[in-house]
Design a protein around this motif. Structure first.
Motif, PDB file in Angstrom:
ATOM      1  N   PRO A 120     -17.795  -1.923 -35.586  1.00 59.45           N
ATOM      2  CA  PRO A 120     -17.874  -3.380 -35.735  1.00 59.45           C
ATOM      3  C   PRO A 120     -19.287  -3.891 -36.037  1.00 59.45           C
ATOM      4  N   SER A 121     -20.289  -3.190 -35.557  1.00 58.38           N
ATOM      5  CA  SER A 121     -21.672  -3.603 -35.834  1.00 58.38           C
ATOM      6  C   SER A 121     -22.028  -3.426 -37.310  1.00 58.38           C
ATOM      7  N   GLY A 122     -21.255  -2.587 -38.004  1.00 60.86           N
ATOM      8  CA  GLY A 122     -21.518  -2.315 -39.410  1.00 60.86           C
ATOM      9  C   GLY A 122     -22.643  -1.337 -39.648  1.00 60.86           C
ATOM     10  N   ARG A 123     -23.228  -0.810 -38.589  1.00 62.42           N
ATOM     11  CA  ARG A 123     -24.406   0.051 -38.718  1.00 62.42           C
ATOM     12  C   ARG A 123     -24.097   1.528 -38.549  1.00 62.42           C
ATOM     13  N   ARG A 124     -22.966   1.862 -37.932  1.00 57.87           N
ATOM     14  CA  ARG A 124     -22.636   3.264 -37.656  1.00 57.87           C
ATOM     15  C   ARG A 124     -21.183   3.538 -37.988  1.00 57.87           C
ATOM     16  N   GLN A 125     -20.887   4.834 -38.004  1.00 55.25           N
ATOM     17  CA  GLN A 125     -19.504   5.268 -38.117  1.00 55.25           C
ATOM     18  C   GLN A 125     -18.982   5.533 -36.709  1.00 55.25           C
ATOM     19  N   GLU A 126     -17.686   5.305 -36.527  1.00 52.84           N
ATOM     20  CA  GLU A 126     -17.059   5.608 -35.254  1.00 52.84           C
ATOM     21  C   GLU A 126     -15.731   6.305 -35.522  1.00 52.84           C
ATOM     22  N   TYR A 127     -15.193   6.879 -34.480  1.00 53.16           N
ATOM     23  CA  TYR A 127     -13.921   7.591 -34.568  1.00 53.16           C
ATOM     24  C   TYR A 127     -12.888   6.848 -33.733  1.00 53.16           C
TER      25      TYR A 127
END
Length: 152
Positions: A79-86
């Protein structure tokens, strides 16, 4: 959603006709199931998975790649747009009864009586009751009341 694998496109199956063997081929190592466990408990980032499991970075990278490739996790922008998440896919969430059964077996057999351990609770804080498979008539099922029917 695409199927996880098929006979023609899947890995070299240990036992191609056995659903248990195919499942173990996909998630049958300790790290894969611990990653799935932690995803069910809210872990989303590489760092969270590593911190919770203590897994080496190279092994975690491999397991996340494998679980994503086989459709158990999906990688997306946080949601922050800065990282990837799983995040778990429907197929990954479908492993909940497997994780629950392993947990409940461990509570009964991997701890001495009275030894403290974590407890899975529902949204109201009550311990999750024992999972007991039952037949269509409600009769409890076990290894003595079932058998495998092989394909012809």
């Amino acid at each position: 959603m695409p199927r996880i694998t098929t006979r023609s496109s899947g890995p070299d199956w240990t036992d191609p006709d056995c659903p248990v063997a195919r499942t173990l081929d996909l998630v049958g190592d300790r790290w894969s199931l611990l990653v799935i466990r932690d995803a069910m408990d809210g872990a989303r980032s590489f760092t969270e998975f590593q911190r919770r499991t203590g897994i080496a970075r190279n092994i975690l990278t491999d397991r996340l790649r494998k679980l994503t490739a086989h459709g158990l996790l999906v990688q997306r922008t946080a949601p922050s747009g800065r990282r990837q998440e799983y995040a778990l896919t429907d197929a990954g969430r479908d492993l909940f009864p497997v994780i629950l059964t392993l947990r409940q077996w461990g509570e009964r057999h991997a701890f001495t009586p009275g030894e403290p351990h974590s407890t899975l609770v529902d949204q109201h804080g009550a311990p999750v009751p024992a999972l007991v498979p039952a037949g269509t008539d409600g009769t409890p099922l076990d290894a003595d009341t079932t058998h495998v029917q092989k394909p012809r």
